[in-house]
Design an enzyme around this catalytic site. Structure first.
Site, PDB file in Angstrom:
ATOM      1  N   TYR A  52       1.154  -1.063   0.065  1.00  0.00           N
ATOM      2  CA  TYR A  52      -0.003   0.112  -0.163  1.00  0.00           C
ATOM      3  C   TYR A  52       0.408   1.177  -0.192  1.00  0.00           C
ATOM      4  O   TYR A  52       1.057   2.225  -0.952  1.00  0.00           O
ATOM      5  CB  TYR A  52      -1.131   0.321   1.127  1.00  0.00           C
ATOM      6  CG  TYR A  52      -1.843   1.811   1.657  1.00  0.00           C
ATOM      7  CD1 TYR A  52      -3.316   1.147   0.199  1.00  0.00           C
ATOM      8  CD2 TYR A  52      -1.691   2.323   1.421  1.00  0.00           C
ATOM      9  CE1 TYR A  52      -4.132   1.812   0.767  1.00  0.00           C
ATOM     10  CE2 TYR A  52      -2.268   3.998   1.958  1.00  0.00           C
ATOM     11  CZ  TYR A  52      -3.398   2.875   1.086  1.00  0.00           C
ATOM     12  OH  TYR A  52      -4.810   4.413   1.431  1.00  0.00           O
TER      13      TYR A  52
ATOM     14  N   GLU B 142     -54.016 -11.365   4.869  1.00  0.00           N
ATOM     15  CA  GLU B 142     -52.280 -11.264   4.350  1.00  0.00           C
ATOM     16  C   GLU B 142     -51.555 -11.402   5.871  1.00  0.00           C
ATOM     17  O   GLU B 142     -52.130 -10.949   7.099  1.00  0.00           O
ATOM     18  CB  GLU B 142     -51.573 -10.539   3.950  1.00  0.00           C
ATOM     19  CG  GLU B 142     -52.220  -9.972   2.462  1.00  0.00           C
ATOM     20  CD  GLU B 142     -51.761  -8.247   1.688  1.00  0.00           C
ATOM     21  OE1 GLU B 142     -50.555  -7.886   2.319  1.00  0.00           O
ATOM     22  OE2 GLU B 142     -52.734  -8.663   0.961  1.00  0.00           O
TER      23      GLU B 142
ATOM     24  N   LYS C 229     -49.153 -10.890   8.487  1.00  0.00           N
ATOM     25  CA  LYS C 229     -48.398  -9.859   8.721  1.00  0.00           C
ATOM     26  C   LYS C 229     -47.226 -10.375   9.626  1.00  0.00           C
ATOM     27  O   LYS C 229     -47.144 -10.992  10.203  1.00  0.00           O
ATOM     28  CB  LYS C 229     -49.215  -9.475  10.185  1.00  0.00           C
ATOM     29  CG  LYS C 229     -48.127  -7.623  10.453  1.00  0.00           C
ATOM     30  CD  LYS C 229     -49.068  -6.809  11.299  1.00  0.00           C
ATOM     31  CE  LYS C 229     -48.473  -5.232  11.948  1.00  0.00           C
ATOM     32  NZ  LYS C 229     -47.524  -5.652  11.518  1.00  0.00           N
TER      33      LYS C 229
ATOM     34  N   ASP D 140     -43.464 -10.717  10.440  1.00  0.00           N
ATOM     35  CA  ASP D 140     -42.665  -9.994  11.565  1.00  0.00           C
ATOM     36  C   ASP D 140     -41.485  -9.293  11.118  1.00  0.00           C
ATOM     37  O   ASP D 140     -40.356 -10.469  10.962  1.00  0.00           O
ATOM     38  CB  ASP D 140     -42.740 -10.338  12.413  1.00  0.00           C
ATOM     39  CG  ASP D 140     -42.056  -9.793  13.834  1.00  0.00           C
ATOM     40  OD1 ASP D 140     -42.796  -8.368  13.578  1.00  0.00           O
ATOM     41  OD2 ASP D 140     -42.071  -9.721  14.615  1.00  0.00           O
TER      42      ASP D 140
ATOM     43  N   ARG E 157     -38.042   1.546   6.030  1.00  0.00           N
ATOM     44  CA  ARG E 157     -37.978   1.836   5.856  1.00  0.00           C
ATOM     45  C   ARG E 157     -37.873   3.498   6.130  1.00  0.00           C
ATOM     46  O   ARG E 157     -37.971   4.748   6.318  1.00  0.00           O
ATOM     47  CB  ARG E 157     -39.376   1.246   6.851  1.00  0.00           C
ATOM     48  CG  ARG E 157     -40.474   2.191   7.814  1.00  0.00           C
ATOM     49  CD  ARG E 157     -41.545   1.589   8.014  1.00  0.00           C
ATOM     50  NE  ARG E 157     -42.794   2.505   8.462  1.00  0.00           N
ATOM     51  CZ  ARG E 157     -43.194   3.272   9.331  1.00  0.00           C
ATOM     52  NH1 ARG E 157     -41.750   4.106  10.574  1.00  0.00           N
ATOM     53  NH2 ARG E 157     -43.852   4.428   8.871  1.00  0.00           N
TER      54      ARG E 157
ATOM     55  N   TYR F 232     -45.511  -7.206  -1.325  1.00  0.00           N
ATOM     56  CA  TYR F 232     -47.118  -6.578  -0.460  1.00  0.00           C
ATOM     57  C   TYR F 232     -47.877  -5.307  -1.231  1.00  0.00           C
ATOM     58  O   TYR F 232     -48.917  -5.032  -1.256  1.00  0.00           O
ATOM     59  CB  TYR F 232     -47.944  -7.093   0.515  1.00  0.00           C
ATOM     60  CG  TYR F 232     -46.503  -6.651   2.007  1.00  0.00           C
ATOM     61  CD1 TYR F 232     -46.983  -5.093   2.022  1.00  0.00           C
ATOM     62  CD2 TYR F 232     -45.973  -7.657   2.702  1.00  0.00           C
ATOM     63  CE1 TYR F 232     -46.068  -4.010   3.113  1.00  0.00           C
ATOM     64  CE2 TYR F 232     -45.600  -6.778   3.576  1.00  0.00           C
ATOM     65  CZ  TYR F 232     -45.403  -5.526   3.676  1.00  0.00           C
ATOM     66  OH  TYR F 232     -44.237  -4.315   4.444  1.00  0.00           O
TER      67      TYR F 232
ATOM     68  N   LYS G 132     -53.882  -7.937  16.006  1.00  0.00           N
ATOM     69  CA  LYS G 132     -52.896  -8.665  16.072  1.00  0.00           C
ATOM     70  C   LYS G 132     -53.583 -10.176  17.418  1.00  0.00           C
ATOM     71  O   LYS G 132     -54.568  -9.273  17.824  1.00  0.00           O
ATOM     72  CB  LYS G 132     -52.243  -7.255  16.559  1.00  0.00           C
ATOM     73  CG  LYS G 132     -51.384  -6.639  16.533  1.00  0.00           C
ATOM     74  CD  LYS G 132     -50.074  -6.946  15.889  1.00  0.00           C
ATOM     75  CE  LYS G 132     -49.433  -5.785  15.504  1.00  0.00           C
ATOM     76  NZ  LYS G 132     -49.038  -4.833  16.096  1.00  0.00           N
TER      77      LYS G 132
ATOM     78  N   CYS H 137     -14.960 -24.099  33.131  1.00  0.00           N
ATOM     79  CA  CYS H 137     -16.105 -25.048  32.281  1.00  0.00           C
ATOM     80  C   CYS H 137     -16.378 -25.736  33.311  1.00  0.00           C
ATOM     81  O   CYS H 137     -15.835 -26.460  33.980  1.00  0.00           O
ATOM     82  CB  CYS H 137     -15.005 -25.796  31.241  1.00  0.00           C
ATOM     83  SG  CYS H 137     -15.616 -26.804  30.593  1.00  0.00           S
TER      84      CYS H 137
ATOM     85  N   CYS I 195     -15.327 -29.696  31.687  1.00  0.00           N
ATOM     86  CA  CYS I 195     -13.949 -30.147  31.998  1.00  0.00           C
ATOM     87  C   CYS I 195     -13.299 -29.689  33.205  1.00  0.00           C
ATOM     88  O   CYS I 195     -12.630 -30.240  33.770  1.00  0.00           O
ATOM     89  CB  CYS I 195     -13.041 -29.933  30.846  1.00  0.00           C
ATOM     90  SG  CYS I 195     -13.034 -28.106  30.381  1.00  0.00           S
TER      91      CYS I 195
ATOM     92  N   CYS J  69     -13.857 -21.738  27.216  1.00  0.00           N
ATOM     93  CA  CYS J  69     -13.164 -23.107  27.201  1.00  0.00           C
ATOM     94  C   CYS J  69     -12.077 -23.284  26.933  1.00  0.00           C
ATOM     95  O   CYS J  69     -12.161 -23.332  25.534  1.00  0.00           O
ATOM     96  CB  CYS J  69     -13.591 -23.868  27.922  1.00  0.00           C
ATOM     97  SG  CYS J  69     -13.018 -25.305  28.349  1.00  0.00           S
TER      98      CYS J  69
ATOM     99  N   CYS K 155     -11.025 -30.666  25.653  1.00  0.00           N
ATOM    100  CA  CYS K 155     -12.559 -30.647  26.338  1.00  0.00           C
ATOM    101  C   CYS K 155     -13.884 -31.612  25.867  1.00  0.00           C
ATOM    102  O   CYS K 155     -14.065 -31.417  24.630  1.00  0.00           O
ATOM    103  CB  CYS K 155     -13.169 -28.823  26.500  1.00  0.00           C
ATOM    104  SG  CYS K 155     -14.878 -29.335  27.091  1.00  0.00           S
TER     105      CYS K 155
HETATM  106  S1  IVH Z   1     -48.787  -3.415   4.134  1.00  0.00           S
HETATM  107  C1  IVH Z   1     -50.281   0.618   4.777  1.00  0.00           C
HETATM  108  N1  IVH Z   1     -48.798  -5.608   3.969  1.00  0.00           N
HETATM  109  O1  IVH Z   1     -46.408  -3.484   9.666  1.00  0.00           O
HETATM  110  C2  IVH Z   1     -49.355  -0.653   4.630  1.00  0.00           C
HETATM  111  N2  IVH Z   1     -48.141  -4.454   5.880  1.00  0.00           N
HETATM  112  O2  IVH Z   1     -47.765  -2.374  11.574  1.00  0.00           O
HETATM  113  C3  IVH Z   1     -49.504  -0.883   5.443  1.00  0.00           C
HETATM  114  N3  IVH Z   1     -46.414  -5.602   7.512  1.00  0.00           N
HETATM  115  O3  IVH Z   1     -44.411  -1.552   8.402  1.00  0.00           O
HETATM  116  C4  IVH Z   1     -47.876  -2.086   4.731  1.00  0.00           C
HETATM  117  N4  IVH Z   1     -46.846  -7.577   7.148  1.00  0.00           N
HETATM  118  O4  IVH Z   1     -43.374  -3.759   8.041  1.00  0.00           O
HETATM  119  C5  IVH Z   1     -48.528  -4.728   5.386  1.00  0.00           C
HETATM  120  N5  IVH Z   1     -49.023  -8.310   4.446  1.00  0.00           N
HETATM  121  C6  IVH Z   1     -48.299  -7.097   5.040  1.00  0.00           C
HETATM  122  C7  IVH Z   1     -47.224  -6.800   5.965  1.00  0.00           C
HETATM  123  C8  IVH Z   1     -46.862  -5.368   6.359  1.00  0.00           C
HETATM  124  C9  IVH Z   1     -46.434  -7.302   7.856  1.00  0.00           C
HETATM  125  C10 IVH Z   1     -45.436  -4.460   8.340  1.00  0.00           C
HETATM  126  C11 IVH Z   1     -45.193  -3.160   7.247  1.00  0.00           C
HETATM  127  C12 IVH Z   1     -45.343  -2.245   8.268  1.00  0.00           C
HETATM  128  C13 IVH Z   1     -46.129  -3.038   9.410  1.00  0.00           C
HETATM  129  C14 IVH Z   1     -47.032  -2.151   9.831  1.00  0.00           C
END
Ligand code: IVH
Length: 748
Positions: free
Chosen positions: A40, A118, A120, A122, A141, A232, A322, A416, A419, A434, A439
């Site tokens: 370098y 759909e 949701k 996580d 986001r 989605y 939820k 440990c 052992c 360890c 061991c």
């Molecule tokens: S629709 C207005 N569809 O949930 C449109 N969101 O609490 C909002 N999420 O930020 C998104 N699965 O990260 C939508 N099938 C789904 C989803 C979904 C997970 C999450 C997404 C959003 C958050 C809203």
């Protein structure tokens, strides 16, 4: 005035700038240097001298113009085409009904319009920008309006199409496809196990793990994480996208090549929505990824516009149903510690068995000492347990009564538990180890790892068998009259017990016995011994019959051909994961060359950092490990690997030259992209060059490529070519003079 620098010198300066910047990036950002410091310095001084002689060659971005390169780059900010919204929640059927009633007041057609439901997911919401069908940018986001540019990381997720498939409706020229990046539960667990074994901190849940992976500065790290994606939504920034309904939109996404959750349904009315959410509560725990509810969306898109957005944040046309979290209170019987194959001590919770969300939970992961202290949980006390992701139980915190006297704080043992060797805490690492390579717990998990799918893939060698192989043989059988079985402990029962395997499955030996060797007369004392097992040895084990014993022997024999990369990974050197093992095996070609290499030599390999090089060098120097390697060699285990770039891949046999600047990938990244797919990258265009990857400001190389009739590709086309499976060298090598076209792109 000095005369202008001759073009050769200007070109040399540009080349030096590029090499130096590449070296700095590799060193500071990727932690994967490919040049020595001396090299370098030599290049740096050459550039400095050039610039001194010809000041007009000194550019603002020259490495000479700053003191050292940026120690770490950051993720750039980027604005979304339209805000990424969040969702209001409904926690009961009544709240869902109230949501519909409110909407009907604004647009009474809502009641008969139908819904889409759909899962949701996580994970993390992301926006993928497609311009004329090509993936050009991807962002998190962020605050909803401005997110972080994670394009390069998102490219590593195979499920995300880099170019939209031609089926389906014509896509808007500019659009964001939105969806969720997430980690599957098996992927998450495997990754955490690997991290624990390599002495790295584990992630608390798949969501955090996905977030961590997505925000990496080095996409190569992201690439090793098991990320997935569901699409989605579509946003153009100019009103509702060109679909009649959310359902049609999902179908278009599917046709364009996106993964769309197959559990999404249309529901003609709220009654069906309620039916769906009730049934789905049971389904969601079987999905293999975390789902924290159901998103209910009004189906016709024109109604979305009519219903509008509350406070600029939450659309009225969608809500998240939820489920109540699965929470229970139970007693934390004790905090135990297991010892992984690299010696890392991993604490885990032993709970009074309790049912959470339909399964009985007895154990829960605790990540490390720090995690336990932060949660302030103590043995003997009541704790709150949550089945997050509806699969992995987590201890949330203590459930204390007023004035309750607290038990003692947890501390990791200083010896440990398997052992008895004093543990070590390497500087700057989260984990405690360890250090005893003999061991029994480390050997047990080491063999489990060696036999695993990604390593030697020994069919038929499961944990129970390994346990038996490590147990002391009765004195008469082993022929070691001086080693009575009774004091040959700790057997692997110790290892397994100390490793979190329920005691009733592996015997009841108490961990912590201070003998530091595995059973002296056991059939197997390290992975090398697997290769000298005989049919007779196996037939003496519980549960083996002629056929199963022969199958296992066949499996062991077959594994000899796996090659150096897998063997090296299987040996379980701390920090040496699957990818690094492959890189090292390809670079050195044989175990002998690797064993002869110095730490500095190992460190110069692209993608191998200092910490890994040191760990590997130390491992290879240890006599016990050398003995294991010699056993493998003597047994005929293949300890070589073909050198150079992978010969297999869509680009195998193809030669590329890169020039100019490219929209998303830097030159090292493009090189890596090509090499990972079996291609070769060279510096100059010749008659043998198959493709010129030409970006903006492509200079003399472009002219030369045209002269030779070398095909030109943009970055997007290169990626598309890789996706299409490349093209064989014979097909493309149509020699000098052929027109600079890219016929293979017609395939897309
Ligand atoms: S629709 C207005 N569809 O949930 C449109 N969101 O609490 C909002 N999420 O930020 C998104 N699965 O990260 C939508 N099938 C789904 C989803 C979904 C997970 C999450 C997404 C959003 C958050 C809203």
């Amino acid at each position: 005035m000095t005369p202008p620098a001759p073009p050769e010198l200007a070109a040399r300066a540009a080349e030096l700038r590029e090499s130096l910047e590449r070296a700095s990036h590799e060193y500071y950002v990727l932690d994967a240097p490919t040049r020595s410091d001396a090299e370098y310095d030599r290049l740096f001084h050459e550039l400095k001298r050039l610039e001194e002689a010809h000041p007009e060659l000194r550019t603002a971005d020259s490495p000479t113009q700053r003191v050292g390169a940026e120690p770490a780059s950051k993720l750039e900010k980027t604005e979304h085409l339209a805000p990424m919204l969040s969702l209001d929640n409904a926690f009961s059927p009544e709240e869902l009904e109230a949501w519909e009633t409110r909407n009907a007041r604004i647009a009474d057609e809502v009641r008969g319009a139908g819904y889409v439901v759909e899962p949701k997911i996580d994970g993390l919401a992301i926006a993928l920008t497609y311009q004329d069908g090509a993936f050009v940018k991807g962002a998190t986001r962020g605050n909803g309006t401005i997110g972080e540019d994670v394009t390069r990381n998102l490219r590593t997720i195979r499920q995300i199409p880099l170019r939209l498939h031609a089926d389906g409706p014509p896509p808007p020229p500019l659009m964001e496809v939105r969806g969720e990046v997430y980690m599957s539960l098996p992927g998450f667990e495997k990754m955490n196990q690997g991290r624990a074994a390599e002495g790295l901190a584990t992630f608390a849940n798949p969501r955090n793990a996905a977030a961590g992976a997505l925000r990496q500065l080095d996409p190569a790290i992201t690439a090793t994480r098991p990320l997935r994606f569901f699409a989605y939504a579509v946003e153009t920034g100019r009103g509702e996208p060109p679909f009649a309904s959310q359902w049609d939109l999902l179908q278009a996404l599917k046709a364009w090549g996106f993964p769309v959750n197959e559990l999404a349904r249309t529901c003609p009315s709220l009654a069906e929505v309620l039916e769906f959410v009730t049934g789905f509560e049971r389904t969601r725990s079987t999905l293999g990824y975390e789902v924290d509810g159901v998103v209910v969306k009004v189906n016709p898109l024109p109604l979305h516009a009519e219903l509008g957005v509350v406070g600029g944040r939450e659309p009225r046309w969608a809500t998240a149903y939820k489920y109540a979290p699965d929470l229970v209170v139970t007693t934390l019987r004790s905090i135990e510690v297991n010892v992984g194959r690299t010696g890392a001590l991993n604490p885990y919770a032993v709970l009074e068995p309790v049912e959470v969300g339909g399964v009985v939970v007895k154990l829960a992961t605790l990540h490390n000492e720090e995690d336990i202290r932060r949660k302030d949980i103590r043995a003997g006390e009541k704790v709150l347990v949550k089945r997050a992701g509806e699969v992995i139980p987590q201890v949330v915190g203590p459930m204390l009564e007023e004035g309750q006297e607290r038990g003692p704080l947890f501390t990791l043992p200083d010896h440990c538990p398997a052992c008895g060797t004093p543990v070590e805490k390497p500087e700057g690492e989260a984990m405690v180890y360890c250090p005893n390579s003999a061991c029994p717990a480390r050997i047990y998990w080491g063999i489990v790892h060696f036999a695993s799918r990604g390593a030697m893939d020994i069919r038929g060698l499961g944990e129970r068998t390994i346990d038996q192989l490590l147990r002391p043989r009765p004195a008469a059988e082993s022929g070691e009259g001086d080693a009575p079985a009774a004091d040959a402990a700790p057997s692997v029962s110790t290892a397994a017990a100390a490793s979190g395997v329920p005691a009733e499955e592996v015997g009841d030996t108490v961990p912590g016995d201070a003998d530091t060797t595995p059973a002296r007369n056991a059939l197997v004392r390290d992975v090398g011994d697997l290769y000298s097992l005989s049919l007779g040895d196996l037939l003496r084990l519980d549960g083996f019959k002629d056929r199963s014993a022969q199958n296992l022997l066949d499996g062991i024999t077959a594994s000899k051909q796996q090659g150096l990369a897998r063997a090296l990974f299987g040996l379980g050197v701390r920090h040496v994961g699957e990818v690094a093992a492959q890189t090292l095996a390809r670079h050195f070609g044989s175990i002998d060359r690797l064993m002869a290499a110095t730490t500095e030599e190992i460190e110069t390999v692209r993608g191998i950092g200092h910490v890994m090089a040191e760990a590997l060098h130390a491992w290879l120097a240890e006599p016990r490990n050398r003995e294991t390697v010699e056993k493998l060699r003597a047994a005929g285990v293949k300890l070589t690997e073909e050198q150079g770039a992978p010969s297999e891949g869509p680009f195998s046999g193809l030669t590329f030259v890169i020039t100019g600047t490219h929209p998303t990938m830097s030159r090292p990244e493009l090189t890596d992209f090509i090499e990972r797919r079996g291609g070769r990258v060279t510096g100059g265009v010749t008659g043998k060059t198959n493709y010129l990857v030409a970006g903006e400001d492509a200079g003399s190389k472009l002219a030369k490529a045209r002269e030779f009739g070398v095909k030109e590709l943009t970055e997007v086309e290169l990626v598309a070519l890789a996706e299409a499976g490349g093209e064989s060298a014979d097909d493309t090598d149509d020699g000098p003079g052929s027109p600079p076209d890219t016929p293979q792109l017609g395939l897309l």
